[in-house]
Motif scaffolding. Structure first.
Motif, PDB file in Angstrom:
ATOM      1  N   LEU A  11       5.038   7.168 -13.569  1.00 24.67           N
ATOM      2  CA  LEU A  11       4.365   7.420 -12.182  1.00 24.67           C
ATOM      3  C   LEU A  11       3.023   7.989 -12.330  1.00 24.67           C
ATOM      4  N   LEU A  12       2.397   8.238 -11.353  1.00 24.27           N
ATOM      5  CA  LEU A  12       1.146   9.081 -11.417  1.00 24.27           C
ATOM      6  C   LEU A  12       1.610  10.420 -10.963  1.00 24.27           C
ATOM      7  N   TRP A  13       1.548  11.432 -11.515  1.00 25.61           N
ATOM      8  CA  TRP A  13       2.275  12.781 -11.332  1.00 25.61           C
ATOM      9  C   TRP A  13       1.427  13.436 -10.369  1.00 25.61           C
ATOM     10  N   SER A  14       0.185  13.297  -9.896  1.00 22.88           N
ATOM     11  CA  SER A  14      -0.534  14.060  -9.122  1.00 22.88           C
ATOM     12  C   SER A  14      -0.602  13.441  -7.771  1.00 22.88           C
ATOM     13  N   ARG A  15       0.212  12.359  -7.592  1.00 16.84           N
ATOM     14  CA  ARG A  15       0.323  11.588  -6.315  1.00 16.84           C
ATOM     15  C   ARG A  15       1.749  11.648  -5.984  1.00 16.84           C
ATOM     16  N   THR A  16       1.813  11.487  -4.346  1.00 15.54           N
ATOM     17  CA  THR A  16       3.108  11.728  -3.769  1.00 15.54           C
ATOM     18  C   THR A  16       3.884  10.360  -3.927  1.00 15.54           C
ATOM     19  N   VAL A  17       5.138  10.418  -3.735  1.00 11.97           N
ATOM     20  CA  VAL A  17       5.816   9.132  -3.511  1.00 11.97           C
ATOM     21  C   VAL A  17       5.291   8.121  -2.922  1.00 11.97           C
ATOM     22  N   LYS A  18       4.762   8.402  -1.791  1.00  9.86           N
ATOM     23  CA  LYS A  18       4.047   7.470  -0.876  1.00  9.86           C
ATOM     24  C   LYS A  18       2.915   6.938  -1.369  1.00  9.86           C
ATOM     25  N   ASP A  19       2.105   7.842  -2.057  1.00 10.03           N
ATOM     26  CA  ASP A  19       0.905   7.350  -2.674  1.00 10.03           C
ATOM     27  C   ASP A  19       0.977   6.888  -4.047  1.00 10.03           C
ATOM     28  N   ASN A  20       2.024   6.998  -4.660  1.00 15.11           N
ATOM     29  CA  ASN A  20       2.621   6.102  -6.000  1.00 15.11           C
ATOM     30  C   ASN A  20       2.606   4.815  -5.516  1.00 15.11           C
ATOM     31  N   ILE A  21       3.300   4.407  -4.270  1.00 12.65           N
ATOM     32  CA  ILE A  21       3.711   3.072  -4.133  1.00 12.65           C
ATOM     33  C   ILE A  21       2.519   2.300  -3.487  1.00 12.65           C
ATOM     34  N   ILE A  22       1.779   3.026  -2.746  1.00 14.78           N
ATOM     35  CA  ILE A  22       0.556   2.447  -2.060  1.00 14.78           C
ATOM     36  C   ILE A  22      -0.762   2.044  -3.003  1.00 14.78           C
ATOM     37  N   PHE A  23      -0.463   3.061  -4.077  1.00 19.51           N
ATOM     38  CA  PHE A  23      -1.677   2.508  -5.299  1.00 19.51           C
ATOM     39  C   PHE A  23      -1.743   1.069  -5.478  1.00 19.51           C
ATOM     40  N   PRO A  24      -0.918   0.214  -5.880  1.00 23.01           N
ATOM     41  CA  PRO A  24      -0.951  -1.084  -6.146  1.00 23.01           C
ATOM     42  C   PRO A  24      -1.563  -2.273  -5.050  1.00 23.01           C
ATOM     43  N   LEU A  25      -1.291  -1.624  -3.604  1.00 20.51           N
ATOM     44  CA  LEU A  25      -1.806  -2.163  -2.393  1.00 20.51           C
ATOM     45  C   LEU A  25      -3.245  -1.918  -2.363  1.00 20.51           C
ATOM     46  N   GLU A  26      -3.777  -0.666  -2.689  1.00 24.45           N
ATOM     47  CA  GLU A  26      -5.079  -0.415  -2.626  1.00 24.45           C
ATOM     48  C   GLU A  26      -6.007  -1.242  -3.660  1.00 24.45           C
ATOM     49  N   ILE A  27      -5.481  -1.352  -4.782  1.00 25.85           N
ATOM     50  CA  ILE A  27      -5.991  -1.944  -5.864  1.00 25.85           C
ATOM     51  C   ILE A  27      -6.165  -3.601  -5.475  1.00 25.85           C
ATOM     52  N   ALA A  28      -5.236  -4.089  -4.619  1.00 26.93           N
ATOM     53  CA  ALA A  28      -5.340  -5.524  -4.292  1.00 26.93           C
ATOM     54  C   ALA A  28      -5.959  -5.705  -3.006  1.00 26.93           C
ATOM     55  N   GLY A  29      -6.478  -4.644  -2.493  1.00 25.14           N
ATOM     56  CA  GLY A  29      -7.191  -4.876  -1.317  1.00 25.14           C
ATOM     57  C   GLY A  29      -6.885  -4.954  -0.102  1.00 25.14           C
ATOM     58  N   VAL A  30      -5.406  -4.416   0.098  1.00 24.97           N
ATOM     59  CA  VAL A  30      -4.514  -4.643   1.382  1.00 24.97           C
ATOM     60  C   VAL A  30      -5.234  -3.848   2.368  1.00 24.97           C
ATOM     61  N   PRO A  31      -5.610  -4.038   3.756  1.00 23.01           N
ATOM     62  CA  PRO A  31      -6.205  -3.235   4.670  1.00 23.01           C
ATOM     63  C   PRO A  31      -5.015  -2.144   5.010  1.00 23.01           C
ATOM     64  N   LYS A  32      -5.704  -1.080   5.301  1.00 25.09           N
ATOM     65  CA  LYS A  32      -4.959   0.236   5.584  1.00 25.09           C
ATOM     66  C   LYS A  32      -3.753   0.149   6.296  1.00 25.09           C
ATOM     67  N   ALA A  33      -3.786  -0.418   7.613  1.00 23.89           N
ATOM     68  CA  ALA A  33      -2.616  -0.650   8.615  1.00 23.89           C
ATOM     69  C   ALA A  33      -1.456  -1.497   8.046  1.00 23.89           C
ATOM     70  N   GLU A  34      -1.932  -2.466   7.231  1.00 17.45           N
ATOM     71  CA  GLU A  34      -0.838  -3.182   6.631  1.00 17.45           C
ATOM     72  C   GLU A  34      -0.173  -2.382   5.367  1.00 17.45           C
ATOM     73  N   ARG A  35      -1.108  -1.686   4.567  1.00 12.82           N
ATOM     74  CA  ARG A  35      -0.464  -0.809   3.660  1.00 12.82           C
ATOM     75  C   ARG A  35       0.655   0.246   4.073  1.00 12.82           C
ATOM     76  N   GLU A  36       0.281   0.846   5.138  1.00 17.06           N
ATOM     77  CA  GLU A  36       0.987   1.851   5.913  1.00 17.06           C
ATOM     78  C   GLU A  36       2.300   1.112   6.105  1.00 17.06           C
ATOM     79  N   LYS A  37       2.333   0.134   6.869  1.00 15.09           N
ATOM     80  CA  LYS A  37       3.699  -0.695   7.177  1.00 15.09           C
ATOM     81  C   LYS A  37       4.174  -0.977   6.047  1.00 15.09           C
ATOM     82  N   ARG A  38       3.683  -1.712   5.011  1.00 14.36           N
ATOM     83  CA  ARG A  38       4.465  -2.156   3.947  1.00 14.36           C
ATOM     84  C   ARG A  38       4.980  -0.787   3.170  1.00 14.36           C
ATOM     85  N   VAL A  39       4.199   0.290   2.998  1.00 12.39           N
ATOM     86  CA  VAL A  39       4.983   1.283   2.361  1.00 12.39           C
ATOM     87  C   VAL A  39       6.253   1.916   3.050  1.00 12.39           C
ATOM     88  N   LYS A  40       6.387   1.905   4.216  1.00 11.62           N
ATOM     89  CA  LYS A  40       7.483   2.201   4.866  1.00 11.62           C
ATOM     90  C   LYS A  40       8.500   1.424   4.368  1.00 11.62           C
TER      91      LYS A  40
END
Ligand code: ADP
Ligand code: ADP
Length: 232
Positions: free
Chosen positions: A93-122
């Protein structure tokens, strides 16, 4: 689903060549939980890391979901890896990131839009049972919770395959069982194919349909878990 033909990996050190994976041929069907078991040094970790080319093969061919992984160029491989999630013994895991931000990381890299990322991470946090812990940091979590983050992160981009590299070896028996239960429920719910490597027989017995026994870089036995272990 997954077809492996003549796969080999040699490591060259100063004075010798080690064959970690030796002309390995194997087919894995869609939706299976496929276990590879063997002693330390058998080549299991190298084998599983070849499947998404964390290690570059010395020879042979890997096809996953009709895509020849061994032929892909770097940018194609990046896309293909979204189809292949992976979890690790030490979670990575990335130790400087929260649970949510660890999970969101691959979605950011894949270029998923923010609203969709938030929904997906939940959805992912609920799926792995970490609701209420989304703002915690990895250092504040138990081992089992850390692996749940690893699983959620691995599933973020809806992979077709999940690779598990000794994913429960750092966990106590009770936590191991809860993580294995989670893997089974994910396999059933999402229908994804799971490949796991382990040196622990009980892990294979608990969740695998198919098993391969690895020794010195080769598969020496393979079949239904019940056939391989009950009828020697
Ligand atoms: P296992 O996961 O079954 O314990 P590994 O795949 O880690 O086995 O290792 C198989 C063999 O390859 C061992 O002899 C190991 O020392 C060797 N090996 C693994 N990684 C490397 C590396 N990066 N460089 C040199 N040798 C390696
Ligand atoms: P294993 O399957 O044996 O637990 P990993 O696949 O987790 O090993 O890691 C392989 C190697 O890479 C190990 O030597 C480990 O120390 C190192 N490593 C793992 N994760 C990280 C990381 N996030 N940053 C740097 N090194 C790492």
């Amino acid at each position: 689903m997954i077809s492996i033909e003549g796969l080999s990996k040699q490591f060259r050190t100063d004075n010798k060549t080690i064959t970690a994976v030796d002309q390995l041929t194997l087919d894995i069907k869609e939706g299976e939980i496929f276990g590879v078991i063997g002693y330390s040094g058998a080549g299991k970790s190298t084998f599983i890391r070849l499947l998404n080319r964390l290690e570059e093969p010395s020879g042979g061919r890997i096809t996953i979901d009709n895509q020849e992984i061994t032929k892909l160029k770097a940018n194609q491989l990046r896309l293909a890896r979204q189809e292949i999630g992976m979890i690790f013994q030490h979670f990575n895991l990335l130790w400087s990131r929260t649970v949510k931000d660890n999970i969101i990381f691959p979605l950011e890299i894949a270029g998923v839009p923010k609203a969709e990322r938030e929904k997906r991470v939940k959805e992912l946090i609920d799926l792995v049972g970490l609701t209420e812990r989304e703002n915690a940091y990895p250092s504040q979590l138990s081992g089992g919770q850390k692996q749940r983050v690893g699983i959620a992160r691995a599933l973020a981009n809806n992979p077709k395959v999940l690779l598990c590299d000794e994913a429960t070896s750092a966990l106590d028996p009770e936590t191991t069982n809860s993580i294995l239960d989670l893997l089974v429920s994910i396999n059933e719910k999402l229908g994804l194919t799971i490949i796991l490597i382990t040196h622990e027989m009980h892990v294979i017995r608990k969740i695998c349909n198919q098993v391969a026994v690895m020794e010195e870089g080769k598969i020496v036995e393979q079949g239904d878990v019940l056939d391989v272990f009950l009828h020697p």
